[in-house]
Structures are given as C-alpha cells and as structure tokens.
Design a protein around this motif. Structure first.
Motif, mmCIF file in Angstrom:
data_model
loop_
_atom_site.group_PDB
_atom_site.id
_atom_site.type_symbol
_atom_site.label_atom_id
_atom_site.label_comp_id
_atom_site.label_asym_id
_atom_site.label_seq_id
_atom_site.Cartn_x
_atom_site.Cartn_y
_atom_site.Cartn_z
ATOM 1 N N VAL A 122 -15.762 55.380 -33.097
ATOM 2 C CA VAL A 122 -15.066 56.612 -32.239
ATOM 3 C C VAL A 122 -15.906 57.837 -32.006
ATOM 4 O O VAL A 122 -15.470 58.759 -31.635
ATOM 5 N N CYS A 123 -17.180 57.736 -32.663
ATOM 6 C CA CYS A 123 -18.169 58.820 -32.369
ATOM 7 C C CYS A 123 -18.279 59.129 -30.804
ATOM 8 O O CYS A 123 -18.690 58.092 -30.218
ATOM 9 N N SER A 124 -18.424 60.309 -30.395
ATOM 10 C CA SER A 124 -18.469 60.591 -28.774
ATOM 11 C C SER A 124 -20.065 61.107 -28.518
ATOM 12 O O SER A 124 -20.220 61.131 -27.522
ATOM 13 N N LEU A 147 -15.245 54.644 -39.105
ATOM 14 C CA LEU A 147 -15.462 55.848 -38.005
ATOM 15 C C LEU A 147 -16.482 55.821 -36.958
ATOM 16 O O LEU A 147 -16.322 56.536 -35.918
ATOM 17 N N GLY A 153 -17.528 48.444 -34.056
ATOM 18 C CA GLY A 153 -15.927 48.162 -34.727
ATOM 19 C C GLY A 153 -15.865 46.681 -35.386
ATOM 20 O O GLY A 153 -15.248 46.757 -36.425
ATOM 21 N N ARG A 180 -19.363 50.253 -28.754
ATOM 22 C CA ARG A 180 -18.405 50.661 -29.703
ATOM 23 C C ARG A 180 -17.646 49.497 -30.207
ATOM 24 O O ARG A 180 -17.502 49.553 -31.302
#
Length: 405
Positions: A105-107, A102, A179, A175
């Motif tokens: 995908v943190c904004s 997760l 990932g 990101r």
C-alpha cells in the motif's frame, strides 16, 4: 541452588523427533525471514522505472532492510541472552510478517524505503538467534548438518522471495506481487511458531556487551566475520544487478523469465546441507577454501554474453556462496565457547553489513562498468574472503576465549 545443566546426551540427534521438529521449524523460519528480506530484489528494474530512480538508488530497497537488520542483530542477540531464544525468534518473525503486509500500500519511494527499513529491524530476531539456538540444542557432532539445513531454508526462502514477486509482477504488477509474498511469509511464520521446540539447554544470563570484545579478540572469529561481509556483498551484488543485465541487450528477457534466476538458489540449498556434513568430516578450512574458489569460477562464466554460460555460471557461483556461508556460520558456533548468540550476532552484523553497503556499492560498479565492472568488483571481494579463509587455523575444536575481568 544452581541447577546442573541437562545431560549433553539429551541434545537432539539424528532420528529423534525433537531434531525433526527443530529442522522443520528453523526451515520455516528461514523461509519467512528471507522471503521478506529479499522480496523487492527481483523487482528492482520495475521499481526503478515505476518510481523514476536509478539502479543504485532502487537497490536501497534491499540495502536499507539488510542494513537495519545488521544494526539490530547485536542488541537483539543480547535480549535473547536474557529473555530466551524461542521467545525472541517468535516475536521477531510475527512482527516482520505483519509489517510486510504494509508494503503493497506504499504510494511513494520514500514510504516504501521507510517500511522496508522497519521490516529489516523486525526481521533481526530469527537470524540473530537461530545459530545460537542450534548450537545449544543440537548434539555437537551433528551441528554442521543442522546448520546446513537451516541455511538451506534460508536459500529456499531467498528463491521464493525473488521468484514469487517476479512471476506475479509479470501478470499483475509489483503491488500484487509484494502482497502475495507477504501473505506467504505470514503462513510460514505460523508454521514456525507451532513447530519450534522450547529451549532445554538455554540458561539466562546478564545482558552485556563485554563478550563482544572477547569474540573480536579472537583472530579466527575476526576472519570468519570478514568472510561473511565480503562474500555476502558479492552475492547480493550479483542478484541485485544480473536482472538488469538480462532485461537489457543482448538478452531482452521478460521480467517473469529473468526472475527465474532465483531458482539457482535451490542448488544453494542442497549445497548448504552437503557442505555442512562435509565440513564435519573433512575439515572446515578445506571446504571453505574450495567453496570460495568455486564461487569465483562460476562468476567468471557469467561474463561472456552467452545465456547458457550465464545460467551455468550463476548456478556454480550460488553453490559456492551457500557452501561458504554454511561452513563459516557453523564454525562460529564451534569456535565460540561462550556467549554464542553474540558471537553469531557479530557474524550476522558483518554478513548483512556486507549486503547493505556492498550491494549498493555494486550498483555504482554496474552503472559505471556494466556487467564487466560488476564482475571485477565481486571477484575482488571473493579474493579478500579467500585470503581470510586460507589463514584460518586447522583446529576444528571449539576455542574457549579468555574472559575479560
């Protein structure tokens, strides 16, 4: 009818297939746990810039995870006394690997901090239980070596957790970096699950916290917990903020080059295994004191603004730290004659509490005094650890604490 425990001669010894599987499984566990735990550390300068936060606040992405782990290790270790070592370790490693997916995908900074906190909670099972598992399943005369190899896996996991995202971020951004790290952690988790032998010497016991008071009443264990807290606070401070220094003047290194400082953890991996064997032969206190002095000497070498000296000093500091951790963590299993999972959990609580609080406090030292102030802060922490190590008893045998009534 009470079953007699298996013959102690059946415990895993060097050369046995069982010990090889234990070593490989716990090595993989160390890889996945510490890749996940420190995956944001090398990216702190980029995350500071991307989210517009200070170095001390960015360090929360490491400190929140290690702090959550610190809070979880004691209850999780108690769960392992009831439900078994292997079950708790496997559930923990799988949960943390899934949560890690997760992170990319943190904004917002708040979302990233929240996910890192949850991941820290999920990560607690492996470090909380691994030392107790080894103390139960490995022949006592060879426990130091087995513990050293587990710590070596954590060292290499720390390398990959810093190196992989640091290098990938230089080409594809943070990101993608996080990932790729999360996927690798999942792969190592599967390997751990497949390799880990079932416990043969574990016996379920009632969940309770009275043994914690017993362990805290032992002066030797208290000193080991203090060593864990202060040494780890210094270690995390160095790796949190040295990257900032290398990106700034007079060095001005690129992100992907600065992240290579993580490679020095490979020397820590070798030092862990060697220190464990040396402690078995030469005595734990002697090796522990020498390791802390080595770490302090290495840190002093990083102060002059000369890149080769900084690299050499970091290498020596890292060797000293991992030797310290290997000996101190192995000593816990030898000294605590009962409730070893909880004795180990107290060690890890201290260790990760030092990482959480000490690492962020080191951010204020860096912001106020740059690297000179940071170095003085870490040297003070190492001095406290050294004093505790000098006062450790000479006796290497397990001490059986009196049981509370």
């Amino acid at each position: 009818m009470t079953l007699a425990p298996p013959d102690a001669r059946a415990r895993h010894r060097p050369g046995s297939p069982g010990l090889r599987r234990v070593n490989l499984a716990l090595f993989a566990a160390g890889l996945t746990t510490f890749m996940s735990l420190y995956c944001t550390q090398a990216l702190l300068p980029e995350l500071s810039e991307g989210f517009g936060v200070s170095p001390a606040r960015a360090s929360l992405l490491v400190s929140l995870s290690t702090g959550a782990l610190a809070l979880a290790v004691i209850p999780v270790s108690s769960l392992s006394e009831r439900f078994g070592r292997t079950r708790v370790m496997i559930v923990s490693s799988v949960a943390s690997a899934l949560v890690g997916l997760l992170i990319p995908v943190c904004s917002t900074f708040g979302q990233l901090a929240a996910v890192r906190t949850v991941q820290g909670l999920a990560l607690a099972g492996v470090p909380a239980v691994a030392m107790a598992y080894l103390a139960e399943e490995v022949d006592g005369a060879h426990l130091g070596g087995a513990m050293g190899r587990y710590v070596a896996g954590t060292a290499i996991g720390g390398v990959l957790g810093r190196l992989v995202p640091g290098v990938v971020a230089g080409f594809a951004g943070w990101r993608w970096a996080l990932g790729v790290t999360a996927v690798l952690a999942l792969v190592f988790t599967v390997a751990f699950w497949l390799l880990l032998p079932q416990s043969r010497f574990f016996r379920p016991s009632r969940m309770g916290y009275r043994p914690l008071l017993t362990h805290l009443s032992d002066p030797g264990l208290r000193r080991l917990y203090l060593i864990a807290m202060t040494a780890m606070a210094g270690f995390v401070t160095v790796y949190n903020f040295l990257t900032y220094r290398l990106l700034d003047g007079p060095f001005h290194l690129p992100q992907e080059v600065a992240s290579l400082i993580a490679v020095t953890n490979l020397a820590g991996s070798v030092a862990s295994a060697r220190a464990g064997h040396l402690a078995d032969r030469a005595g734990r206190r002697k090796v522990l004191v020498g390791a802390l002095l080595l770490a302090g000497g290495g840190l002093v070498l990083t102060v002059p603004p000369v890149l080769p000296l900084v690299g050499l000093g970091l290498l020596i500091f890292t060797v000293g730290f991992f030797a310290t951790h290997s000996v101190a963590s192995g000593w816990i299993g030898r000294r605590a004659a009962s409730a070893r999972a909880q004795a180990s959990a107290l060690y890890l609580f201290s260790y990760y509490l030092g990482s959480s609080i000490g690492g962020t406090t080191g951010g204020f030292a860096y912001e106020s005094g740059h690297w000179d102030g940071t170095s003085l802060y870490v040297l003070a922490l190492l001095a406290v650890a050294l004093l505790a190590a000098v006062r450790m008893p000479r006796d290497q045998r397990a001490v059986k604490p009196s049981q509370p009534r």
